[in-house]
Scaffold this active site. Structure first.
Site, PDB file in Angstrom:
ATOM      1  N   ASP B 136       0.857  -1.186   0.000  1.00 23.90           N
ATOM      2  CA  ASP B 136       0.000   0.000   0.000  1.00 23.90           C
ATOM      3  C   ASP B 136       0.895   1.240   0.000  1.00 23.90           C
ATOM      4  OD1 ASP B 136      -1.758  -2.107   0.516  1.00 23.90           O
ATOM      5  OD2 ASP B 136      -3.051  -0.882   1.796  1.00 23.90           O
ATOM      6  N   LYS B 199      -6.728   3.383  -3.597  1.00 25.75           N
ATOM      7  CA  LYS B 199      -7.161   3.402  -2.207  1.00 25.75           C
ATOM      8  C   LYS B 199      -7.323   4.848  -1.777  1.00 25.75           C
ATOM      9  CE  LYS B 199      -5.181   2.072   2.313  1.00 25.75           C
ATOM     10  NZ  LYS B 199      -4.091   1.329   3.001  1.00 25.75           N
ATOM     11  N   LYS B 235     -10.143   0.310  -2.697  1.00 27.67           N
ATOM     12  CA  LYS B 235     -10.070   0.148  -1.247  1.00 27.67           C
ATOM     13  C   LYS B 235     -10.325   1.466  -0.536  1.00 27.67           C
ATOM     14  CE  LYS B 235      -6.940  -1.135   2.547  1.00 27.67           C
ATOM     15  NZ  LYS B 235      -5.616  -1.653   2.923  1.00 27.67           N
TER      16      LYS B 235
END
Lengths: 486, 299
Positions: B136, B199, B235
């Site tokens: 991430d 995300k 996400k």
């Protein structure tokens, strides 16, 4: 197109029906005249049905000439003896009381509205009924401020207003009519549309409960004939009508040469215009909201879509995708987006236009959604390959049917958008503010929405150009048709 | 091919986004749909701890929870992944071995993203070498605001390369981008540069994930899919702590991208406290009563 998004899923919503156990309905409704429920002298009743199930909900009285005479007489007596003598402040108190009672009974009103009209509970609960209450609140505030609303013009009430409301927003249109009439100091005889009488009759109960002096508001039910008797009555001072342009013309002819004032809120065939620089995903949402809101039974529906040719393919793709997640069916289910068509008669009209569109060579598209077997239903529909000269692009269909055309330049789309006998509303979608202002000043429409559609508020006037009618409802402007000035 | 000008990314209208979100939040998820949705939610969670005070032991506890959400109720799924700082990857990988739970590691000078390219690459490589299945990363918001879109693009592409087989989630930190137009622009850059997921947030900035910002990103994913045929995951992270909200996110995915995206392969929740609320709702559906919060482990 090589990639296609598949909107089917094994995760699907379960039914979420709104409960109906709490509503109180009678099986038979009489006329509300002079503050009392009276049997129709005509002796006639007709059935009102739930268009989603075709089951009868109740019997409703059909007012004849003697009944209309009694209602107008009650209104005139109430005007002469009570209502015209009350101060604005006192009138305001009554209107506030009605507004509060509608709010308190909002749930019951919305359930009844959905049962009787076929509109989805999400809309009656979140839009129709709260807005109806808001209209009463708004006009209650004006009742004692008319001198300030029209300074140096000495506003005076007219007398008896005959009001005829449509079936698409039954309760909301009643609020649009009754609230300003009472605030301005008039008394009322109101006839709701024959397919949707129940919320009007429920409102009569609220009016009783609010203690409004007898005869200030009278509610008579019936068909067009009853409406004609009201319009032609000699003691009526004002006619307010919302409905089709055809009927509007008949009314205007019948009151020509009299002193009756009039407000006409009639049909429309609004242009919803998407420019290439628009926020396209939100424009698509606006298209959906513009044409499929209330099954397209909306006089200001964005039923003519104009898409700039450079973004036509992508807008059409997005629109078709969006249509896949519209739920059609039981109006009482909280998840339903598109409910039942209001009546068999209207469904026939819509189906005729769908046939006409096909015969004119336009291409039809409907999403895969299932519709119930019983009741009156129409899938959300769009036509592409439409020409300005097609009937489906010219005539009001009053159903969930969208006619899509393309355009190239600003001038072209303005010409096409104004090329209609109607002029009620329009929508403009662009990221450029200057373009919005250019169009709003050139479009011949009573309401122009920019980057949104079908937004209503009691403070905002609503009404049409050309054959969409005259006079305004809502806002300060909505008081004027109920007043005379020295 | 001319270089892409990201200033021309599609425009987003805030009022319209909110209108669409309102339609979704008014949906009512009941009965079986609710049960299924809640189980799906559990299975989409990246159970996260990203605190300065994290220790091996804290990470271990969380890893156990990810695999055993509520053992007194059999048949529950595991979470999709655990999400930790790079120095805890080894411990986490060891704990979740064989369970199917993935290990995600934040990287690239999380959460600010302010460091040299070398450090960011190394940060990523170490996490991957230690066995992280997912990375991430955060984008360089400073460079993004300066209009240096090529820099942002190339940096993501370089990290993607460093990821090897690990899947790359690109954190836009939407709370720092200011407008939906910019969120859309950043989404387009990230997807073009090779993101497997986009995300919303680090969880360190408020607002973190919201329904409107997620909708903007889902629409970007949809357009990208039509353009390239490539599916990109989504996400939302931070601020999603109750079941009702989680179900609304799932409905939004369903109505925007269809059923194909409704798996933890393509959709994740970055959350630390969501799981317990979902568990509580599942137990309530089962037993008819809400149980005390103390019946659910807090780790």
């Amino acid at each position: 197109m090589k990639n296609k998004i598949d909107y089917s899923s094994d995760w699907n919503l379960d039914p979420a029906p709104e409960s109906t156990g709490h509503i109180k309905l009678k099986t038979k409704y009489n006329l509300f005249i002079g503050g009392k429920w009276v049997k129709p002298k005509s002796g006639k009743y007709f059935a009102t049905i739930n268009p989603a199930t075709e089951h009868k909900i109740a019997d409703v009285a059909e007012a004849g000439q003697a009944d209309v005479d009694a209602a107008v007489k009650a209104a005139k007596t109430a005007y002469d003896t009570v209502w015209s003598k009350l101060s604005g402040k006192e009138r305001g108190k009554y209107i506030y009381r009605i507004a509060r009672l509608i709010q308190e009974k909002a749930r019951e009103f919305s359930v009844i509205e959905s049962l009787d009209s076929g509109k989805v509970i999400r809309e009656s609960r979140d839009i129709d009924i709260p807005l109806a209450a808001a209209h009463f609140f708004y006009y209650a505030g004006w009742a004692d401020k008319l001198e300030y609303a029209f300074p140096n013009r000495q506003p005076k009430s007219l007398g008896v207003a005959a009001q005829i409301t449509p079936w698409n927003f039954p309760m909301l249109m009643i609020a649009w009519k009754i609230a300003p009439a009472l605030a301005a100091g008039n008394t009322v005889v109101l006839k709701p549309a024959e397919t949707t009488s129940l919320t009007a009759l429920k409102l009569a109960e609220v009016i009783q409960e609010a203690g409004l002096p007898d005869g200030v508001v009278n509610i008579v039910t019936g068909y067009g004939k009853t409406g004609a008797m009201m319009v032609e009555h000699k003691d009526v001072d004002k006619v307010a009508f919302t409905g089709s342009t055809g009927v509007g013309k008949i009314i205007m002819k019948s009151i020509a040469g009299t002193n009756k004032k009039s407000t006409m809120e009639l049909g429309g065939k609004a242009a919803n215009i998407i420019f290439e620089d628009a926020p396209l995903d939100q424009a698509v949402e606006g298209i959906i909201n513009g044409i499929y809101f209330n099954q397209g039974h909306v006089c200001c529906a964005g039923s003519r879509l104009f898409v700039q040719e450079s973004v036509y393919d992508v807008v059409l793709r997005k629109l078709k995708d969006r249509m896949e997640s519209l739920y059609v069916g039981d109006p009482m289910d909280k998840n339903t987006d598109i409910g039942a068509i209001n009546s068999k008669k209207q469904l026939d009209v819509i189906n005729d236009y769908i046939k006409i569109g096909k015969a004119e060579g336009a291409d039809i598209y409907q999403p895969k959604c299932k519709i119930p077997k019983k009741g009156f239903w129409c899938k959300p529909t769009l036509f592409t390959n439409v020409a300005q000269s097609n009937r489906i692009a010219q005539e009001e269909i009053f159903g969930p049917v969208l006619a899509i055309q393309t355009f190239r330049t600003v001038d072209e789309v303005i010409t096409k958008a104004n090329n209609t006998p109607y002029g009620l509303s329009a929508g403009v979608w662009t990221d450029k503010g200057s373009k919005v202002f250019n169009l709003t000043s050139q479009l011949k429409a009573g309401v122009v929405w920019a980057n949104t559609y079908n937004k209503f508020d009691p403070t905002s006037p609503f009404g049409g150009y050309k054959e969409s009618g005259h006079g305004r409802e809502g806002g300060l402007h909505g008081l004027e048709p109920y007043l005379k000035f020295d | 091919m001319a270089e892409k000008d990201y200033r021309l990314s599609p425009r987003v209208d805030q009022v319209g986004i909110q209108d669409r979100v309102d339609r979704i939040t008014k949906r009512s998820v009941k009965s079986e749909a609710k049960r299924k949705g809640l189980l799906m939610t559990l299975n989409m969670i990246d159970l996260t701890t990203l605190e300065g005070a994290d220790t091996d032991f804290k990470v271990k506890q969380m890893c156990y929870k990810a695999q055993h959400l509520h053992d007194s109720f059999p048949g529950l799924p595991t979470t999709a992944a655990v999400c930790v700082y790079p120095n805890f990857v080894k411990a986490a990988v060891n704990e979740v071995k064989g369970s199917g739970v993935k290990v995600a590691s934040v990287a690239t000078a999380f959460p600010s993203g302010h460091s040299s390219s070398e450090i960011k690459l190394l940060d990523t490589k170490i996490a991957v070498d230690n066995g992280a299945h997912e990375i991430d990363m955060v984008i360089s918001r400073g460079k993004f605001h300066s209009g240096e879109y090529n820099f942002v693009h190339d940096e993501i592409a370089a990290i993607k390369e460093a990821c090897g087989k690990a899947r790359l989630k690109v954190i836009l930190e939407t709370g720092e981008l200011g407008t939906f137009d910019k969120v859309r622009r950043a989404s387009d850059i990230a997807m073009d540069a090779g993101a497997d997921f986009i995300k919303t947030s680090t969880g360190k900035i408020s607002p973190a994930a919201t329904l409107p910002v997620t909708l903007v990103m889902l629409e970007a994913i949809k357009d990208y899919y039509y353009e390239t045929g490539k599916m990109i995951g989504m996400k939302p992270a931070g601020g999603i702590s109750n079941s009702k909200l989680a179900l609304q996110y799932l409905l939004m995915v369903k109505e925007t991208l269809g059923g194909k995206w409704l798996s933890n392969e393509w959709f994740r929740f970055g959350a630390s406290s969501l799981a317990n609320d979902v568990l509580m709702q599942i137990m309530k559906q089962e037993s008819g009563n809400y149980q005390s919060k103390d019946y659910f482990s807090k780790d």
